[in-house]
Scaffold this motif. Structure first.
Motif, PDB file in Angstrom:
ATOM      1  N   ASP A 275      -9.792  -6.823   9.333  1.00 22.13           N
ATOM      2  CA  ASP A 275     -10.572  -6.478   8.090  1.00 22.13           C
ATOM      3  C   ASP A 275      -9.846  -5.677   7.032  1.00 22.13           C
ATOM      4  O   ASP A 275     -10.288  -6.229   5.838  1.00 22.13           O
ATOM      5  CB  ASP A 275     -11.893  -5.733   8.810  1.00 22.13           C
ATOM      6  CG  ASP A 275     -12.561  -6.402   9.895  1.00 22.13           C
ATOM      7  OD1 ASP A 275     -12.640  -7.667   9.906  1.00 22.13           O
ATOM      8  OD2 ASP A 275     -13.144  -5.810  10.579  1.00 22.13           O
ATOM      9  N   THR A 276      -9.237  -5.101   7.426  1.00 25.60           N
ATOM     10  CA  THR A 276      -8.537  -4.012   6.114  1.00 25.60           C
ATOM     11  C   THR A 276      -7.651  -4.888   5.205  1.00 25.60           C
ATOM     12  O   THR A 276      -7.533  -4.972   4.237  1.00 25.60           O
ATOM     13  CB  THR A 276      -7.820  -2.779   6.879  1.00 25.60           C
ATOM     14  OG1 THR A 276      -8.712  -2.145   7.800  1.00 25.60           O
ATOM     15  CG2 THR A 276      -7.424  -1.836   5.805  1.00 25.60           C
ATOM     16  N   LYS A 277      -6.686  -5.858   6.130  1.00 30.97           N
ATOM     17  CA  LYS A 277      -5.932  -6.797   5.322  1.00 30.97           C
ATOM     18  C   LYS A 277      -6.796  -7.744   4.403  1.00 30.97           C
ATOM     19  O   LYS A 277      -6.535  -7.924   3.232  1.00 30.97           O
ATOM     20  CB  LYS A 277      -5.196  -7.442   6.338  1.00 30.97           C
ATOM     21  CG  LYS A 277      -3.946  -6.984   6.975  1.00 30.97           C
ATOM     22  CD  LYS A 277      -2.974  -7.738   7.605  1.00 30.97           C
ATOM     23  CE  LYS A 277      -3.487  -7.910   9.199  1.00 30.97           C
ATOM     24  NZ  LYS A 277      -2.589  -8.861  10.120  1.00 30.97           N
TER      25      LYS A 277
ATOM     26  N   ASP B 116       0.306  -3.041  -0.403  1.00 27.96           N
ATOM     27  CA  ASP B 116      -0.282  -3.383  -1.691  1.00 27.96           C
ATOM     28  C   ASP B 116       0.766  -2.925  -2.762  1.00 27.96           C
ATOM     29  O   ASP B 116       0.237  -3.110  -4.043  1.00 27.96           O
ATOM     30  CB  ASP B 116      -1.648  -2.601  -1.979  1.00 27.96           C
ATOM     31  CG  ASP B 116      -1.476  -1.049  -2.029  1.00 27.96           C
ATOM     32  OD1 ASP B 116      -0.111  -0.585  -1.756  1.00 27.96           O
ATOM     33  OD2 ASP B 116      -2.178  -0.278  -2.200  1.00 27.96           O
TER      34      ASP B 116
ATOM     35  N   VAL C 234       1.728  -7.169   8.575  1.00 27.09           N
ATOM     36  CA  VAL C 234       1.352  -5.698   7.810  1.00 27.09           C
ATOM     37  C   VAL C 234       1.288  -6.165   6.271  1.00 27.09           C
ATOM     38  O   VAL C 234       2.240  -6.571   6.023  1.00 27.09           O
ATOM     39  CB  VAL C 234       2.353  -4.480   8.288  1.00 27.09           C
ATOM     40  CG1 VAL C 234       1.538  -3.476   7.485  1.00 27.09           C
ATOM     41  CG2 VAL C 234       2.038  -4.270   9.673  1.00 27.09           C
TER      42      VAL C 234
ATOM     43  N   ARG D 219      -9.835  -7.000   3.115  1.00 29.01           N
ATOM     44  CA  ARG D 219     -10.224  -6.442   2.108  1.00 29.01           C
ATOM     45  C   ARG D 219      -9.319  -5.913   0.869  1.00 29.01           C
ATOM     46  O   ARG D 219      -9.520  -6.046  -0.196  1.00 29.01           O
ATOM     47  CB  ARG D 219     -10.741  -4.897   2.437  1.00 29.01           C
ATOM     48  CG  ARG D 219     -12.141  -4.862   3.234  1.00 29.01           C
ATOM     49  CD  ARG D 219     -12.935  -3.740   3.285  1.00 29.01           C
ATOM     50  NE  ARG D 219     -12.347  -3.010   4.048  1.00 29.01           N
ATOM     51  CZ  ARG D 219     -12.222  -2.664   5.202  1.00 29.01           C
ATOM     52  NH1 ARG D 219     -13.070  -3.461   5.945  1.00 29.01           N
ATOM     53  NH2 ARG D 219     -11.597  -1.639   5.835  1.00 29.01           N
ATOM     54  N   MET D 220      -8.032  -5.575   1.431  1.00 34.75           N
ATOM     55  CA  MET D 220      -6.874  -5.303   0.581  1.00 34.75           C
ATOM     56  C   MET D 220      -6.276  -6.555  -0.311  1.00 34.75           C
ATOM     57  O   MET D 220      -6.332  -6.447  -1.579  1.00 34.75           O
ATOM     58  CB  MET D 220      -5.733  -4.700   1.424  1.00 34.75           C
ATOM     59  CG  MET D 220      -4.443  -4.261   0.587  1.00 34.75           C
ATOM     60  SD  MET D 220      -3.077  -3.738   1.566  1.00 34.75           S
ATOM     61  CE  MET D 220      -3.802  -1.866   1.638  1.00 34.75           C
TER      62      MET D 220
ATOM     63  N   ALA E 190      -1.963  -2.368   5.265  1.00 35.05           N
ATOM     64  CA  ALA E 190      -3.114  -2.727   6.282  1.00 35.05           C
ATOM     65  C   ALA E 190      -2.780  -3.390   7.394  1.00 35.05           C
ATOM     66  O   ALA E 190      -1.773  -4.348   7.233  1.00 35.05           O
ATOM     67  CB  ALA E 190      -4.048  -3.402   5.175  1.00 35.05           C
TER      68      ALA E 190
ATOM     69  N   ASP F 137      -5.001  -4.076  10.448  1.00 38.44           N
ATOM     70  CA  ASP F 137      -5.883  -4.851  11.071  1.00 38.44           C
ATOM     71  C   ASP F 137      -6.585  -6.039  10.216  1.00 38.44           C
ATOM     72  O   ASP F 137      -6.437  -5.976   9.100  1.00 38.44           O
ATOM     73  CB  ASP F 137      -7.105  -3.977  11.662  1.00 38.44           C
ATOM     74  CG  ASP F 137      -7.893  -3.142  10.655  1.00 38.44           C
ATOM     75  OD1 ASP F 137      -8.765  -3.984  10.186  1.00 38.44           O
ATOM     76  OD2 ASP F 137      -7.517  -2.226  10.226  1.00 38.44           O
TER      77      ASP F 137
ATOM     78  N   ARG G 214       0.395   1.641  -0.033  1.00 43.04           N
ATOM     79  CA  ARG G 214      -0.619   1.563   1.252  1.00 43.04           C
ATOM     80  C   ARG G 214      -0.691   0.510   2.029  1.00 43.04           C
ATOM     81  O   ARG G 214      -0.116  -0.773   1.562  1.00 43.04           O
ATOM     82  CB  ARG G 214      -2.224   1.691   0.719  1.00 43.04           C
ATOM     83  CG  ARG G 214      -2.536   2.982  -0.056  1.00 43.04           C
ATOM     84  CD  ARG G 214      -3.811   3.009  -0.669  1.00 43.04           C
ATOM     85  NE  ARG G 214      -4.109   1.919  -1.465  1.00 43.04           N
ATOM     86  CZ  ARG G 214      -5.247   1.186  -2.016  1.00 43.04           C
ATOM     87  NH1 ARG G 214      -6.468   2.103  -1.678  1.00 43.04           N
ATOM     88  NH2 ARG G 214      -5.327   0.499  -2.800  1.00 43.04           N
TER      89      ARG G 214
END
Length: 249
Positions: free
Chosen positions: A182-184, A167, A164, A186-187, A178, A180, A176
């Protein structure tokens, strides 16, 4: 020694001294036109092929050398909630309480995860190395020498899909998370673009096998010899590298 290994023992151009990164090219100044689109704050940024993909992002866990023997004996790094009495506990009671009460979306507390930083020069390590004056550190942390700590280095790929990304400080109220890919991704891209990686954490639930640690970074030849003795006694062949810049204020 291979062609990609430096005098400090690092491979794959890990050493910034022997393999300095090229300075970023200066952007060409152009006249502003009405067709130019401004990025909306917080919107995803365009990816750069020059940046490593998520899986290859190196991560760092710092621990005191006195704790390393126990880690090697069990063969794993263990979350704080599972450790009754570390030999040297750098966290203050306040920090223990905050990380024990803050939780992820899974409902489990932060202290049930093993933390890694995205950069060796994280804010937490900077504070600890420079005297640990902040309330989050224990009295033992304030008297410890920075050269008696070690860096355990691996990658997000080695942590696995369950890692996980946070940020910021994982126990902070506005952080926040992330989970998954894709989310990781982007972050991580946003953190790099905004140069906010110093507080970010990567968390792995429960424990992490030491044989997935790719490198142990130490401050001196003396520390390297001690770590190699511990590794040999525990039958680990993990690479050890002396890299003083990580330990110097």
């Amino acid at each position: 020694m291979s062609g990609t290994e430096c005098i400090h023992g690092f491979e794959n151009q890990l050493c910034d001294s022997c393999f300095p990164k090229a300075a970023p090219a200066k952007p060409v100044t152009r006249a502003t036109t009405s067709s130019r689109t401004k990025r909306v704050p917080g919107a995803p940024r365009a990816s750069s092929n020059k940046l490593p993909v998520l899986a290859d992002q190196r991560v760092y866990h710092v621990t005191h050398i006195s704790n390393l023997e126990n880690i090697l004996r069990t063969g794993q790094l263990v979350a704080a909630a599972q450790i009754e009495t570390p030999i040297l506990d750098v966290s203050s009671p306040l920090t223990r309480e905050l990380r024990g009460t803050a939780s992820l979306s899974t409902g489990e507390s932060v202290d049930r995860y093993v933390p890694f930083s995205l950069v060796p020069e994280s804010n937490a390590w900077r504070e600890l190395r420079d005297g640990a004056a902040e309330p989050r550190w224990s009295d033992a942390a304030r008297t410890a020498s920075s050269t008696d700590f070690v860096f355990l280095v691996t990658t997000i790929r080695a942590l696995g899909d369950d890692a996980v990304l946070a940020d910021g400080d994982a126990a902070a109220s506005l952080t926040r998370f992330a989970a998954d890919e894709d989310t990781k991704t982007r972050m991580l891209g946003n953190l790099r673009a905004d140069e906010l990686t110093d507080d970010a954490e990567v968390l792995i639930h429960g424990s992490f096998a030491f044989d997935e640690i790719q490198l142990v970074g130490v401050a001196s030849d003396r520390a390297r010899d001690r770590v190699k003795q511990l590794l040999d006694a525990a039958s680990f062949a993990t690479k050890v590298a002396v890299y003083p810049p990580w330990f110097i204020q």
